[in-house]
Design a protein around this motif. Sequence first.
Motif, PDB file in Angstrom:
ATOM      1  N   ARG A  55     -27.553  -3.635   9.845  1.00 51.47           N
ATOM      2  CA  ARG A  55     -27.016  -3.760   8.674  1.00 51.47           C
ATOM      3  C   ARG A  55     -26.904  -2.061   8.072  1.00 51.47           C
ATOM      4  N   ASN A  56     -27.964  -1.249   8.912  1.00 49.00           N
ATOM      5  CA  ASN A  56     -27.774   0.159   8.968  1.00 49.00           C
ATOM      6  C   ASN A  56     -26.827   0.593   9.592  1.00 49.00           C
ATOM      7  N   GLY A  57     -26.489  -0.071  10.345  1.00 53.45           N
ATOM      8  CA  GLY A  57     -25.266   0.733  11.594  1.00 53.45           C
ATOM      9  C   GLY A  57     -24.105  -0.140  12.134  1.00 53.45           C
ATOM     10  N   ASP A  58     -23.762  -0.961  10.228  1.00 53.15           N
ATOM     11  CA  ASP A  58     -22.557  -2.106  11.542  1.00 53.15           C
ATOM     12  C   ASP A  58     -21.256  -1.573  10.611  1.00 53.15           C
ATOM     13  N   GLY A  59     -21.297  -0.340  10.387  1.00 48.77           N
ATOM     14  CA  GLY A  59     -19.591   0.119  10.136  1.00 48.77           C
ATOM     15  C   GLY A  59     -19.116   0.805   8.792  1.00 48.77           C
ATOM     16  N   SER A  60     -19.924  -0.730   7.940  1.00 46.86           N
ATOM     17  CA  SER A  60     -19.315  -1.353   6.628  1.00 46.86           C
ATOM     18  C   SER A  60     -19.377  -0.224   5.952  1.00 46.86           C
ATOM     19  N   ASP A  61     -19.819   1.208   5.978  1.00 45.99           N
ATOM     20  CA  ASP A  61     -20.017   2.170   5.393  1.00 45.99           C
ATOM     21  C   ASP A  61     -19.402   3.503   5.290  1.00 45.99           C
ATOM     22  N   ASN A  62     -18.298   2.762   5.913  1.00 43.58           N
ATOM     23  CA  ASN A  62     -17.801   3.809   6.930  1.00 43.58           C
ATOM     24  C   ASN A  62     -16.101   3.778   5.391  1.00 43.58           C
ATOM     25  N   ASP A  63     -16.372   5.280   5.081  1.00 45.90           N
ATOM     26  CA  ASP A  63     -15.801   6.412   4.447  1.00 45.90           C
ATOM     27  C   ASP A  63     -14.540   7.641   4.806  1.00 45.90           C
ATOM     28  N   GLN A  64     -14.472   7.158   5.682  1.00 42.49           N
ATOM     29  CA  GLN A  64     -13.280   7.877   6.131  1.00 42.49           C
ATOM     30  C   GLN A  64     -11.586   7.317   5.470  1.00 42.49           C
ATOM     31  N   VAL A  65     -11.431   8.877   4.947  1.00 43.67           N
ATOM     32  CA  VAL A  65      -9.738   9.117   3.976  1.00 43.67           C
ATOM     33  C   VAL A  65      -8.175   8.023   5.030  1.00 43.67           C
ATOM     34  N   TYR A  66      -7.847   7.235   4.648  1.00 48.13           N
ATOM     35  CA  TYR A  66      -6.550   7.173   5.875  1.00 48.13           C
ATOM     36  C   TYR A  66      -5.403   7.859   4.973  1.00 48.13           C
ATOM     37  N   VAL A  67      -5.179   8.619   7.149  1.00 45.93           N
ATOM     38  CA  VAL A  67      -3.367   9.279   6.926  1.00 45.93           C
ATOM     39  C   VAL A  67      -2.572   8.904   7.861  1.00 45.93           C
ATOM     40  N   ALA A  68      -1.463   8.410   7.015  1.00 41.26           N
ATOM     41  CA  ALA A  68      -0.731   7.048   7.365  1.00 41.26           C
ATOM     42  C   ALA A  68       0.419   8.162   8.146  1.00 41.26           C
ATOM     43  N   ASP A  69       1.139   7.280   9.216  1.00 41.27           N
ATOM     44  CA  ASP A  69       1.911   8.291   9.428  1.00 41.27           C
ATOM     45  C   ASP A  69       3.206   8.857  10.078  1.00 41.27           C
ATOM     46  N   ASP A  70       3.524   8.918   8.546  1.00 45.71           N
ATOM     47  CA  ASP A  70       4.580   9.422   7.979  1.00 45.71           C
ATOM     48  C   ASP A  70       5.859   9.346   9.038  1.00 45.71           C
ATOM     49  N   GLU A  71       6.164   8.311   9.428  1.00 51.67           N
ATOM     50  CA  GLU A  71       7.239   8.342   9.698  1.00 51.67           C
ATOM     51  C   GLU A  71       8.196   7.297   9.300  1.00 51.67           C
ATOM     52  N   PRO A  72       9.598   6.706  10.033  1.00 47.51           N
ATOM     53  CA  PRO A  72       9.898   5.481   9.793  1.00 47.51           C
ATOM     54  C   PRO A  72      10.465   4.605   9.974  1.00 47.51           C
ATOM     55  N   GLY A  73       9.559   2.675   9.629  1.00 49.11           N
ATOM     56  CA  GLY A  73       8.422   1.623  10.363  1.00 49.11           C
ATOM     57  C   GLY A  73       6.503   1.899   9.978  1.00 49.11           C
ATOM     58  N   ALA A  74       5.937   2.746   9.642  1.00 48.89           N
ATOM     59  CA  ALA A  74       5.261   3.187   9.210  1.00 48.89           C
ATOM     60  C   ALA A  74       5.085   2.983   7.951  1.00 48.89           C
ATOM     61  N   TRP A  75       3.473   2.373   7.629  1.00 53.77           N
ATOM     62  CA  TRP A  75       3.210   2.411   6.716  1.00 53.77           C
ATOM     63  C   TRP A  75       3.211   3.343   5.502  1.00 53.77           C
TER      64      TRP A  75
END
Length: 307
Positions: free
Chosen positions: A9-29
């Motif tokens: 529970r204390n280390g399963d990664g479910s509390d990861n609050d990193q911010v997503y940065v898109a790849d910023d090129e055609p085809g990328a979300w």
Amino acid sequence: MVKQMRDARNGDGSDNDQVYVADDEPGAWRPTSYPDMVDPSCTRDSQAVTPFWGQVKPFALTSGSQFRPPTPGMYGTYAKLLASDAYKQQVEAVRRVGADGPTDATPDVARTPEQEAVAWFWANDEDGTYKPPGQLLQATREVATQRRLTTYENARLFALVSIAMADAGIAVRDVKYLTPIDLWRPVSAIRDGGLDPDWKPLLKTRAGVNVSPCFPAWASGHATFGASWAGVMKRYFGNDDIAFTMTTDEPQSPVKSRSFTSFSQAAKEDAQSRVWLGVHFPWDAEDGLALGDKIANHVFTTKLRKL
């Protein structure tokens, strides 16, 4: 299983609050809010939903990437992907069957009334609906009641189904975000790809605004959840060909129940519905089905073995 998850529970990664940065090129979300289909919840990269859930410690799998499918990540780069004939066929397929309506550039919508009904039956995208796991747990209840399972049999069945779907949620997020290709949604491929600036997916909010889920397309979460569920169900009962009826609480669905002759039939329909809804490419559905079944097989053969 409870002890395993408490220990992690204390280390399963479910509390990861990193911010997503898109790849910023055609085809990328990229965010899917447009002036004529405004989605305040999807205007920035940072609003991408659960981008690092694929790193969460699974219940049964060794990691979220254990059964990672090869396509379209096998192309390696967005440029190679977009240049491929396979990609062009994928885009054209969803463009024709997933459009909300005809446009000047896409005058013909090939979706049938039956397919449109199926698309909405499985939708459950908005808060306040079953969501995919809830709908499948309701179906599990219907089958368990129909088969008159004992308390022990019910406990084991629901645990297996839930473990499989929990790991499906982790594995599909690994595919969406942690592979070389964070694939854009059909609306981006069609609009930003220069094919049709007016194209909209069938999916819309209760207020009538066309939307796409705010995360990459490949692979389909609905397909992965559906196949992981069906895979456990057919292995548990030792038979895929069991007839049953399931329901939806999607308010925009024209029908509230559908009947099936097998678990796999329901899972395949669930997967295909996302193409008809205009939010997924066919290979999103196909790879999601394959991923989900592999997860189900692993869960069923390694966890909660019958006494």
